[in-house]
Design a protein around this motif. Sequence first.
Motif: not given
Length: 503
Positions: A461-465, A472-473, A489-492, A498-501
Motif C-alpha cells: 500500500s506504500e507507493m514509494s515501495e 512491473r506493477i 515508468e511508474a509514478t504515483q 489506474y487505482a481509481t478506475q
Amino acid sequence: MSEYVLEMTGVSKSFPGVKALDNVQLKLRPGKVHALMGENGAGKSTLMKCMFGIYKMDEGQILMDGQPVTIDDPMDALNKGIAMVHQELQPIPARTVGENIFLGRYPMKKALGFIPMVDHAKMYADTADLLKKVRMNFDPKQKVGELSVSQMQSVEIAKAVSANCRVLILDEPTSSLTANEVEALFRIIEDLKAEGVAVVYISHKMDEILRIGDEVTIMRDGRYIGTWEADELTTDKIITLMVGRELTNLYPKRENVPGEVVFEVKDFTSINPRSFRNVSFQLRRGEILGVGGLVGAQRTELMEGLFGIRSHTTGQIFYKGQEITITRPKDAIDQGIAMLTEDRRGSGIMGVLSVADNISISSLNKYLDHGYFINGKKVEQLVQDNVKKMNIKTPSSKTLIKSLSGGNQQKVLVGRWLANNPDVLILDEPTRGIDVGAKYEIYCIIADLAKEGKSIIMISSEMSELIGMSDRIMVMCDGRVTGFVEGSEATQENIMTYATQFE
C-alpha cells in the motif's frame, strides 16, 4: 503542579537473554502529541507496555502529576486514565462492536430489582454516540469478525477514546488505515489535544510524525537517545538518530533479470461476486511484480484465492507451462508456491512456539528419519542457516517468537517459506509495521531472491515501495485489474489513475 501529566524515569526491563530497556525516560505534556520513534527492537512497545501495566519494570519510576504511582495491570492503568491501542490487534471476532468497545466495563442494570445484568440498550446507545463522536460509521451491533483489518483498528481506537483517558498510547495506529481513515484519526487526535489529553504516537511513517507531532523522543537498542521539538527535525535527521548511521539509499540496487514466464493466471474469478473477477496476468522468472490499489481493491483476496485459501468459480492457473489445480494451501505449497500473509500475528507467527519451531514447521517432512522420526540435528542446522541468512536478531533459536520485534518476526516468516525452496513467493504487505532499517533488510532479501531466479508477487500500500522495488506493477480497483505499469515508468500519478478506475 507538575508541567507533565506523566513521567517515566530510569526505566529498565530485561527478558531472558536480552535487555529490552536500559535507563529510559519519557515525559508527556498535556495537550501534546509526543512521537516515540526507533527501529524495531528499540524498546518502544516494551516501554509502553510498562506504562500500561502489561510488564513490570525491573527499575524505574512512573509519576503522574508529579506524584509516584504504581500501575499493577491494564485495568489499573485505565482507572488511572491511561489507554492504549496496540499494534497487533486482539479483537473478539464473535462479539459485536459495542461488546468489544466496552469489554470489561459493561454498563450494568438490575433485573427484577436485584439480579445484575448487562444493560445492552445503554451499551449500544453509548457505542453509537461514541462512533458518531469519532466519525466512524459502523453498526454497534455488527460482529467485529465481519470487519476488515482497517475497520477493526478503527474500533480499537474508538475503544481507547471511550475510556476518557488523560494519556492515550497509539502504537502504529495507521498501519492498516485508508487515507480517509487516517485523516479521521488525525481529527480525533486534534480533538483530544484540545481536551488536554497527552498522546503518545508510535509510527514509522515520517510524514505523519512531522505533521502531527509536537515533540519527538528517539530510542535505539533499548536506550534513550534524546527528545526534540518536532519542528527541529527532518526525515533524514530522524533516520540518522534512529539507526545510528545515514541511510543513503532507501532501496537496494537490484541485479535481477526477469526471464521466461513461470506463472500465469487467466480469467480468475472469485465465488464471491463482490470480490476479484476476470483477473489475468503473467509472472516471469526472477521478476518482482508489484500489486497496487486502494484498500478494498481485493488484492489480498486475489492472492488468497491463488493460494487456495479462498474459493473461485472460473479461471486457470499455469505453472511452468502446465495447468495446475489449487483448491487448498497444501496444493500451492506442493507446487512450489509460498505466501507471506498480511496479518503477521493473526495468520503468520505461532507466538507460543520458538523461533526454531516457526522456521521449521512447514518443512519438517523433509527431515524425517525412516519416515517417522524428526532429525533434530538437521532441523537445527536449517534453523541456524536461516537465522544467519535472514540476519534474525534473537537471543537463541529457542526464544519464543512473540518476544522478537516485528521486523525480526517477519524475517522468521520469510525464512519459514524459504526452507521449502519455493519458486514463487507471494508477499502481502511484507514491510507493514516495521521500521526503516528493518525494511531495508527485507528489501535486500527480496532483491537477492529475485536475483537467484525466484519470482516475487509483492502487494504493498506504500507507493514509494511499489515504485522502488517492482519490475512491473499490476494495479487493481474494485476486484479488477485496471492496468500494468513498467517499474521504470511508474509514478504515483499513473498508479493512482489506474487505482481509481471504478466501474
